[in-house]
Design a protein around this motif. Structure first.
Motif, mmCIF file in Angstrom:
data_model
loop_
_atom_site.group_PDB
_atom_site.id
_atom_site.type_symbol
_atom_site.label_atom_id
_atom_site.label_comp_id
_atom_site.label_asym_id
_atom_site.label_seq_id
_atom_site.Cartn_x
_atom_site.Cartn_y
_atom_site.Cartn_z
ATOM 1 N N THR A 229 1.108 -1.276 0.083
ATOM 2 C CA THR A 229 0.066 -0.430 0.339
ATOM 3 C C THR A 229 1.049 0.936 -0.252
ATOM 4 N N GLN A 230 0.950 2.345 -0.287
ATOM 5 C CA GLN A 230 1.170 3.761 -0.862
ATOM 6 C C GLN A 230 0.130 4.282 -0.188
ATOM 7 N N LEU A 253 -3.423 5.766 -10.634
ATOM 8 C CA LEU A 253 -3.112 4.904 -10.877
ATOM 9 C C LEU A 253 -4.078 3.480 -11.645
ATOM 10 N N ARG A 256 -6.222 1.180 -9.040
ATOM 11 C CA ARG A 256 -5.733 0.974 -7.814
ATOM 12 C C ARG A 256 -5.932 1.940 -6.688
ATOM 13 N N LEU A 294 -3.029 3.749 -2.548
ATOM 14 C CA LEU A 294 -3.352 3.033 -3.881
ATOM 15 C C LEU A 294 -3.178 1.402 -3.284
ATOM 16 N N GLN A 295 -3.867 0.451 -3.449
ATOM 17 C CA GLN A 295 -2.843 -0.734 -2.945
ATOM 18 C C GLN A 295 -3.007 -1.773 -4.279
ATOM 19 N N GLY A 296 -1.503 -2.660 -4.085
ATOM 20 C CA GLY A 296 -1.163 -3.003 -5.012
ATOM 21 C C GLY A 296 -0.432 -4.308 -4.214
ATOM 22 N N ASP A 298 3.675 -5.236 -5.053
ATOM 23 C CA ASP A 298 4.314 -5.288 -6.212
ATOM 24 C C ASP A 298 4.534 -3.806 -5.447
ATOM 25 N N GLN A 301 6.912 -1.139 -7.836
ATOM 26 C CA GLN A 301 6.569 -0.781 -9.038
ATOM 27 C C GLN A 301 5.496 -0.098 -8.787
ATOM 28 N N ASP A 302 4.731 -0.649 -7.767
ATOM 29 C CA ASP A 302 3.874 0.924 -7.295
ATOM 30 C C ASP A 302 4.351 2.665 -6.974
ATOM 31 N N PHE A 306 3.372 5.487 -7.845
ATOM 32 C CA PHE A 306 2.143 7.090 -6.741
ATOM 33 C C PHE A 306 3.387 7.851 -6.784
#
Length: 476
Positions: A229-230, A253, A256, A294-296, A298, A301-302, A306
């Motif tokens: 999570t970001q 995003l 996401r 943002l929920q992802g 990786d 990469q995220d 973000f």
């Protein structure tokens, strides 16, 4: 006009029959009735306890009790975790409380279907933890997760913090089981996303607030469990910039964006100066603050995606300042800002709290119009605004310094609030339901034809009006 009042049989006859249907822990009467069953979260503690409390063990108990109450015309109010904010679960004198708290447990997690079958009395947090342990996400989340129950979440169509990505509780329910007022069990525990075989009967019970049937079990849709999570907190200058940032983040995003919480300056200033343990990641004084994440799956990469989104927003002049959480602990501290609203009933009482929905583009204008109208009547009023906004939801709390519980003009404040909601073609309830509290204002958001259809459905499913009578609307 008030709803036709059910004419119950003498309570002694009802209680004798209930005692034959239930085990000893399943029935509380007289002085044995626990105080907690007298009210939900919003309502003040009433002086009149319910006639009795039934603590059902299973669907069969619920069916037997409702069949008896239907026959004897005994009014019943279902209760879940008692975290409701509209008064729907608060019993009136002479009503029987039907508690689902003993009906808890996850019956199945189907990894192939991506579903969870759960009993209605299971707390949201317990269901979330079971899903997480199996590698899945139960997407609906709200502050009362440790107490609220799945059945109540469905009956009120709960929303919460992740609606912008995953939808309301309605969007998580693939199937359910409910018991009608006469004790008929309607079991539609569907696991399929596509099922167009006739009417979708589950929709009758989702959001019905216990007036059409008692939900006993449900099949819930699960989502892949995010592993990264970001989170960021941003300061903005105008409400137009808030909306532009929302659309910018959604584009950049790629679906996401999982939360977009907006705090007006009044809310941010209040919680960062008055709530213990809440720190200010950004200086006060900006007109708006946005908490987004943002929920992802990786982080490597995220995180760049973000950060790039935030940088381009700053270059475009949408963001005046920003703080990015560098750890899970720091992200939690950002969320403490938004969750600090739970302290309002203690530190800022009495206050009037509202949960409304408006077209996204007009929320800023609505907040300013409401503030002007309130201050015209109560010059010292302190309204604060915050909300999910990305799903059209705004929360407003109004405090009057010096007011007491005895002279706080909540009804008059509500008249102003819902008058502006009606003017802006909004909804008097975004996610908390109607219950008793908002019933006088339902007409502000529903046409006479819609209300007529609601009454038609209620009469068809509950002809004796025993299920939560007087909640949501009155029968003519």
């Amino acid at each position: 006009m008030a709803s036709p009042a059910p004419q119950p049989a003498p309570s002694s006859a009802l209680l004798r029959e209930l005692a034959t249907l239930l085990d000893a822990p399943g029935l509380q009467t007289g002085d044995a009735i626990e105080t907690r069953f007298r009210k939900d979260w919003y309502a003040p503690l009433g002086a009149v306890p319910p006639l009795a409390v039934v603590r059902a063990r299973n669907t069969q108990d619920v069916a037997a009790v409702l069949a008896l109450c239907h026959r004897l015309r005994q009014p019943v109010v279902p209760q879940g975790g008692l975290t409701g904010l509209a008064g729907a679960a608060t019993p009136e004198g002479g009503e029987l409380v039907l508690s689902l708290e003993r009906m808890r447990g996850v019956e199945e997690i189907d990894a192939q279907a991506g579903t969870m079958t759960v009993m209605a009395g299971t707390t949201l947090q317990a269901a979330q933890e079971a899903a997480r342990a199996a590698g899945w996400l139960l997407a609906v989340d709200l502050g009362a997760r440790g107490s609220c129950q799945i059945g109540g979440n469905i009956a009120t169509n709960a929303g919460g913090n992740r609606v912008i990505r995953y939808g309301m509780m309605r969007d998580q329910v693939l199937g359910l089981e409910a018991v009608l007022a006469d004790g008929t069990v309607v079991s539609s525990l569907n696991k399929m996303q596509k099922n167009n075989a006739g009417y979708d009967v589950r929709q009758l019970f989702i959001g019905s607030e216990g007036t059409l049937g008692v939900i006993t079990r449900a099949v819930l849709r699960l989502a892949p469990l995010p592993s990264a999570t970001q989170t960021a907190l941003c300061a903005l200058a105008t409400y137009d910039d808030v909306v532009r940032l929302l659309r910018h983040a959604q584009r950049k995003l790629s679906g996401r964006l999982s939360a977009f919480e907006v705090m007006w300056a009044d809310f941010y200033g209040l919680v960062t100066t008055r709530v213990p343990g809440v720190r200010a990641p950004l200086p006060a004084g900006h007109p708006f603050y946005v908490l987004l994440d943002l929920q992802g799956n990786d982080a490597s990469q995220d995180a760049p995606v973000f950060e790039s989104m935030l940088e381009s927003a700053m270059e475009a002049g949408l963001i005046q300042d920003a703080a990015v959480a560098s750890s899970h602990k720091e992200a939690q501290s950002f969320w403490q800002l938004r969750d600090a609203v739970a302290e309002f009933p203690v530190m800022w009482s009495p206050n009037a709290a509202y949960d409304v929905s408006l077209p996204i583009g007009r929320i800023g204008e609505f907040a300013e119009t409401l503030r002007t109208r309130l201050l015209a009547v109560w010059p010292h009023a302190e309204p604060v605004n915050f909300g999910h906004v990305g799903d059209s939801n705004l929360h407003v709390s109004v405090y009057l310094p010096g007011a007491t519980d005895l002279d706080f003009p909540e009804h008059e404040i509500s008249d102003v609030m819902y008058g502006v909601v009606r003017e802006f073609k909004g909804s008097v309830s975004a996610e908390h339901g109607i219950g008793f509290h908002k019933k006088p204002y339902l007409h502000c958001s529903r046409t006479p034809q819609e209300l007529g259809l609601m009454r038609l459905i209620k009469r068809a499913l509950d002809p004796h009006n025993i299920l939560s009578p007087g909640r949501v609307f009155d029968l003519d």
